[in-house]
Design an enzyme around this catalytic site. Structure first.
Site, PDB file in Angstrom:
ATOM      1  N   VAL A 205       0.866  -1.192   0.000  1.00 50.18           N
ATOM      2  CA  VAL A 205       0.000   0.000   0.000  1.00 50.18           C
ATOM      3  C   VAL A 205       0.899   1.237   0.000  1.00 50.18           C
ATOM      4  CG1 VAL A 205      -1.849   1.249   1.171  1.00 50.18           C
ATOM      5  CG2 VAL A 205      -1.695  -1.244   1.417  1.00 50.18           C
ATOM      6  N   HIS A 206       0.756   2.088  -1.020  1.00 40.88           N
ATOM      7  CA  HIS A 206       1.597   3.277  -1.018  1.00 40.88           C
ATOM      8  C   HIS A 206       0.985   4.477  -1.720  1.00 40.88           C
ATOM      9  CE1 HIS A 206       2.435   2.160  -5.191  1.00 40.88           C
ATOM     10  NE2 HIS A 206       2.902   3.376  -5.359  1.00 40.88           N
ATOM     11  N   ARG A 207      -0.066   4.314  -2.513  1.00 42.33           N
ATOM     12  CA  ARG A 207      -0.555   5.426  -3.320  1.00 42.33           C
ATOM     13  C   ARG A 207      -1.144   6.537  -2.457  1.00 42.33           C
ATOM     14  NH1 ARG A 207      -0.665   5.277  -8.781  1.00 42.33           N
ATOM     15  NH2 ARG A 207      -0.136   3.263  -9.701  1.00 42.33           N
ATOM     16  N   ARG A 240       6.258   6.117   3.058  1.00 44.18           N
ATOM     17  CA  ARG A 240       5.134   7.045   3.155  1.00 44.18           C
ATOM     18  C   ARG A 240       4.019   6.452   4.012  1.00 44.18           C
ATOM     19  NH1 ARG A 240       2.800   7.299  -2.168  1.00 44.18           N
ATOM     20  NH2 ARG A 240       4.333   8.873  -2.727  1.00 44.18           N
ATOM     21  N   ASP A 282      -2.022  -1.603  -4.268  1.00 46.29           N
ATOM     22  CA  ASP A 282      -2.497  -0.449  -5.034  1.00 46.29           C
ATOM     23  C   ASP A 282      -1.448  -0.031  -6.065  1.00 46.29           C
ATOM     24  OD1 ASP A 282      -0.595   0.754  -3.415  1.00 46.29           O
ATOM     25  OD2 ASP A 282      -1.995   2.052  -2.349  1.00 46.29           O
TER      26      ASP A 282
END
Length: 361
Positions: A205-207, A240, A282
């Site tokens: 998950v990073h977007r 992030r 994602d």
């Protein structure tokens, strides 16, 4: 011919390494690689060069983080003297990052022809910064290397000249063919984590649309935690995402049932993908890699630029704002397979790109 390649994010390091290897066997091409430093964590950058035995880039700009405007502006300012020193015949860029856009803008201002790998991808969601980047770069480019027939049609519909568009296949498929066996030989990540092949879920998950919304990210984590009741969930955590989660409460990550890891190297990631029961992500690139290894994928987004994976049944989309829905889609994906098909070429996209560049020079 002098090629200047601009990269900056971990998927681009993989793509560039494959194409650079195709350049290296030719005496009529000199490639110079620039790393903008968009991904500045060593686990997100240098470890990838090491895993793929790729030489370090000639230029490391160390731009680092910032808003989209700040990051792109820093890249433009740092790239201009590189272009002036190297005087390239063509700029080569990959994908849809701020590094891609900055390289293309700089080349356009200096009248250097632009070649874009992964041209023609569209999610049709202009709220995504990646969508804006890829559209702008395609319309600036002189050579458009499309990975799929869908991408070719997208470019045609936007009125781009067919003479610029070349269907070459996907360089990430080239990489999967080259590195899967090597990952199995060299990576011991399954043993270290005590994971059985097919016995866990891999998640990434990073977007910004997921990490930038506290409520949405909480739903994603709630769904992943509930999924651990059936199968372990392994989550290599993007810096992030970690920064956002650590703001929730003291030591929040220490109390999760999810197996949270630091970002892993390319070979470890390949091994984790290839042996998982399902991938939840994602990321655009991870969707494809799951397909390459015959693993079902759940994408935590409302749309994808890789629509052929959804159409063929290898990928499922779920809007990540309801933990119940996410859990349900993950459960439905495990143990399924999509329609067998060759979506991304014959594994020789990198050679096709190099041959076309030399022919057009």
């Amino acid at each position: 011919m002098k090629v200047l390649t601009v990269i900056g994010a971990r998927p681009q390091f993989v793509k560039s390494a494959i194409v650079s290897a195709a350049f290296a066997v030719r005496s009529d091409v000199k490639e110079t690689v620039v790393d903008t430093g968009q991904h500045y964590d060593p686990n997100m950058s240098s470890v990838f060069f090491n895993d793929m035995a790729a030489g370090p880039p000639k230029y490391s700009l160390n731009v680092g983080s910032g808003s989209h405007a700040q990051q792109t502006a820093k890249m433009l300012a740092a790239l201009e003297p590189v272009f002036e020193d190297e005087a390239p015949d063509v700029l080569l860029v990959y994908g849809d990052t701020n590094s891609t856009l900055a390289g293309a803008l700089c080349a356009a201002k200096l009248h250097v022809p632009i070649a874009h790998v992964e041209a023609g991808l569209r999610s049709f969601n202009r709220r995504m910064p990646e969508e804006v980047n890829r559209v702008m770069v395609d319309h600036l480019s002189d050579m458009l290397f499309a990975p799929t027939t869908v991408a070719v049609h997208n470019l045609e519909h936007e009125g781009l000249s067919p003479e610029k568009v070349h269907l070459v296949g996907d360089v990430m498929y080239d990489a999967s063919l080259r590195f899967r066996d090597e990952a199995a030989r060299r990576s011991d990540v399954l043993e270290k984590l005590e994971l059985a092949p097919g016995g866990y879920i891999l998640a990434t998950v990073h977007r910004a649309e997921n990490t930038g919304t506290d409520a949405r990210l909480r739903e994603i984590f709630a769904a992943l935690e509930r999924t651990t009741e059936t199968l372990p969930v392994v989550l290599p955590l993007h810096p992030r995402t970690r920064a956002v989660v650590e703001q929730w409460e003291v030591n929040a990550l220490d109390h999760t049932a999810i197996h949270v890891l630091e970002p892993v190297g390319y070979l470890d990631m390949v091994q984790l993908e290839a042996n998982s029961a399902a991938v939840v992500t994602d990321s655009g690139g991870v969707q494809k890699e799951a397909y390459f290894y015959g693993v079902p994928c759940v994408t935590l987004r409302e749309e994808t630029e890789w629509t052929e994976l959804v159409d063929s049944g290898w990928n499922r989309l779920v809007t990540p704002d309801d933990a119940d829905a996410i859990v349900s889609v993950i459960a439905a994906a495990v143990g399924t397979v999509g329609t067998p098909s060759e979506l991304y070429g014959d594994g020789h996209a990198s050679e096709a790109i190099v041959n076309l560049l030399v022919r057009k020079a």
